[in-house]
Design a protein around this motif. Sequence first.
Motif, mmCIF file in Angstrom:
data_model
loop_
_atom_site.group_PDB
_atom_site.id
_atom_site.type_symbol
_atom_site.label_atom_id
_atom_site.label_comp_id
_atom_site.label_asym_id
_atom_site.label_seq_id
_atom_site.Cartn_x
_atom_site.Cartn_y
_atom_site.Cartn_z
ATOM 1 N N GLY A 1 7.290 18.101 47.776
ATOM 2 C CA GLY A 1 7.295 17.139 48.870
ATOM 3 C C GLY A 1 7.961 17.695 50.119
ATOM 4 N N TRP A 2 9.033 18.454 49.931
ATOM 5 C CA TRP A 2 9.719 19.094 51.060
ATOM 6 C C TRP A 2 8.775 20.063 51.781
ATOM 7 C CZ3 TRP A 2 14.071 19.146 53.952
ATOM 8 C CH2 TRP A 2 14.406 20.322 54.619
ATOM 9 N N ALA A 3 8.052 20.877 51.005
ATOM 10 C CA ALA A 3 7.105 21.817 51.604
ATOM 11 C C ALA A 3 5.987 21.072 52.323
ATOM 12 C CB ALA A 3 6.524 22.737 50.529
ATOM 13 N N THR B 1 5.644 36.018 54.761
ATOM 14 C CA THR B 1 5.661 35.408 53.442
ATOM 15 C C THR B 1 7.081 35.043 53.045
ATOM 16 O OG1 THR B 1 3.716 36.685 52.771
ATOM 17 C CG2 THR B 1 5.036 35.714 51.015
ATOM 18 N N SER B 2 8.032 35.925 53.341
ATOM 19 C CA SER B 2 9.433 35.661 53.022
ATOM 20 C C SER B 2 9.964 34.467 53.804
ATOM 21 C CB SER B 2 10.285 36.897 53.320
ATOM 22 O OG SER B 2 9.855 38.003 52.549
ATOM 23 N N ILE B 3 9.565 34.346 55.070
ATOM 24 C CA ILE B 3 10.010 33.214 55.882
ATOM 25 C C ILE B 3 9.505 31.895 55.303
ATOM 26 C CG2 ILE B 3 9.731 32.085 58.126
ATOM 27 C CD1 ILE B 3 9.852 34.811 59.429
ATOM 28 N N VAL B 4 8.218 31.869 54.949
ATOM 29 C CA VAL B 4 7.633 30.644 54.393
ATOM 30 C C VAL B 4 8.331 30.255 53.096
ATOM 31 C CG1 VAL B 4 5.549 29.627 53.396
ATOM 32 C CG2 VAL B 4 5.397 30.974 55.498
ATOM 33 N N PHE B 5 8.529 31.223 52.204
ATOM 34 C CA PHE B 5 9.194 30.926 50.934
ATOM 35 C C PHE B 5 10.633 30.473 51.154
ATOM 36 C CE2 PHE B 5 6.317 33.942 48.256
ATOM 37 C CZ PHE B 5 5.270 33.045 48.424
ATOM 38 N N ALA B 6 11.305 31.046 52.163
ATOM 39 C CA ALA B 6 12.688 30.657 52.453
ATOM 40 C C ALA B 6 12.763 29.201 52.916
ATOM 41 C CB ALA B 6 13.285 31.581 53.514
ATOM 42 N N ILE B 7 11.799 28.786 53.749
ATOM 43 C CA ILE B 7 11.779 27.392 54.221
ATOM 44 C C ILE B 7 11.542 26.447 53.049
ATOM 45 C CG2 ILE B 7 10.521 25.729 55.637
ATOM 46 C CD1 ILE B 7 9.994 28.003 57.631
ATOM 47 N N VAL B 8 10.628 26.828 52.154
ATOM 48 C CA VAL B 8 10.356 25.995 50.979
ATOM 49 C C VAL B 8 11.603 25.873 50.113
ATOM 50 C CG1 VAL B 8 9.026 25.801 48.850
ATOM 51 C CG2 VAL B 8 7.882 26.500 50.965
ATOM 52 N N LEU B 9 12.257 27.000 49.820
ATOM 53 C CA LEU B 9 13.429 26.991 48.942
ATOM 54 C C LEU B 9 14.639 26.331 49.593
ATOM 55 C CD1 LEU B 9 13.118 30.544 47.376
ATOM 56 C CD2 LEU B 9 12.618 28.349 46.295
ATOM 57 N N GLY C 1 14.683 23.563 50.583
ATOM 58 C CA GLY C 1 14.695 22.189 50.103
ATOM 59 C C GLY C 1 15.627 21.955 48.933
ATOM 60 N N LEU C 2 16.009 23.014 48.209
ATOM 61 C CA LEU C 2 16.891 22.843 47.056
ATOM 62 C C LEU C 2 18.261 22.273 47.420
ATOM 63 C CD1 LEU C 2 16.073 25.959 44.829
ATOM 64 C CD2 LEU C 2 15.619 23.545 44.323
ATOM 65 N N PRO C 3 18.963 22.845 48.420
ATOM 66 C CA PRO C 3 20.250 22.222 48.778
ATOM 67 C C PRO C 3 20.085 20.804 49.314
ATOM 68 C CG PRO C 3 19.673 23.994 50.312
ATOM 69 C CD PRO C 3 18.742 24.112 49.155
#
Length: 462
Positions: free
Chosen positions: A110-112, A437-445, A447-449
């Motif tokens: 949902g965050w992504a 790709t790293s930037i996109v994955f970083a934005i998605v992750l 969401g964990l905090p």
Amino acid sequence: MHIHQGEENLETGHEAEKPAAALERRLGVWAAIGVVIGVTIGSGIFRNPAVIAARVPDPALMILVWVLGGAITLCGALSIAELAGALPQTGGLYAYLREGWGRPVAFLFGWAQLTLIRASALGAIATVFGAYCLRSFGVDPALHPQLSNYLAAGCIIFAAVVNVVGIRLGAAIVGLSTIAKYGALALLVLIAFAIGHAHGGSIAHFAPGSGGSVDMGLFGLALISVLWAYDGFADLSFASGEIKDPQRNLPRALIGGTLAVIAIYLLANAAYLYVIPMERFASSPLIAADTMLALVGQAGVAIVSVVVMISTFGSVNGSLVTNPRIFFAMADDRMLFKPIAWVHPRFKTPYMAIILAAALGVIFVLTRTFEQLTDTFVLAMWPFYGLGVASIYRLRRTRPDLPRPYKVVGYPVVPAIFLAGVLYLLGNAVVTDTFWTSIVFAIVLAGLPVYWLFFRSKNGPA
């Protein structure tokens, strides 16, 4: 973890904090098939063929890319259909991730969606609408990019208003646009093979090796472009809470709609190639317009411009039929703020979720290019497709008694084929564009905090 056995349990499991009104099941199987086709057929079949031909200049291999993309997509649709029948809940893939992998993974999805996926997809499709809208009036969109973007934003806003008024009106517009664009592509195919031989068409255009050699690395990039064109097959599941008899109709609509899309995509590419030889194919970004130009003259270009405009508007509208239901489901599950789950007292639609999705789409369409939007969407979305399909294995083991009116054919091979395609897609992206790709994955992750701070508890913020 609270287990939802269906939409009825979803509505009773959170009685104290559920919205005053609930979504109503109003969409039948044919309307649902129309949504699948309408959301999937957007700009891809009109814009991507030239990109794919440039990367794979061999006619046989170019068609093979489309076949492989269709096969991977069909495996995904067959797999999602099992989940949709077993868990016919608003939010679709979000619900499958929650039940299969837990609340943190569902929240990340949902965050992504909130930060990247939906706004990127909505903006990309609307961008093409704006460009072809100008072209239909004889204006070159390259000379007026800001005007094109404003038209795209207006398209999103108008579609949002339509969908707030009611899902049946939104679905009806999707249905009408689906008939128009599917019919136009079918007509193009018929004209191409009926009179194409008199306008340079030849079966010799399909000869293997006639366009040049193929780099297998570029073959992988071409497959990514094909999968963007096929994307949308799972979007109907987001509106599962508004499908009549969902256990029966959801699998039928997902599979039937996907098969219809695969068929018209393969036929359209064959028609393009029959009329336009490979050496010209790759340099024809408006391949449908160029095909019609060769067949019927300048009038064909105008017709195609209008069809693409209708097609992309239908996709924008279809996205706003299905995708805001993710935010609605999250808010109703206390993983977004409660006002997002408000249902309009008169129109019975999740109007706050629709407004939120539209607002983000407008921001993205005014600030990013088409290429940036599509790349971001694919990188952020496909990992969750993979996790969603992988949940089939986990749910069959952990919840064997879950009612499954439809079971994916070819299990466990069919889901595995889809997962292999996802891994190939993501691996290729990491190798070819590591930075973005790293930037996109970083934005998605990131969401964990957010999840651990605000939504870890089932009694999180309202």
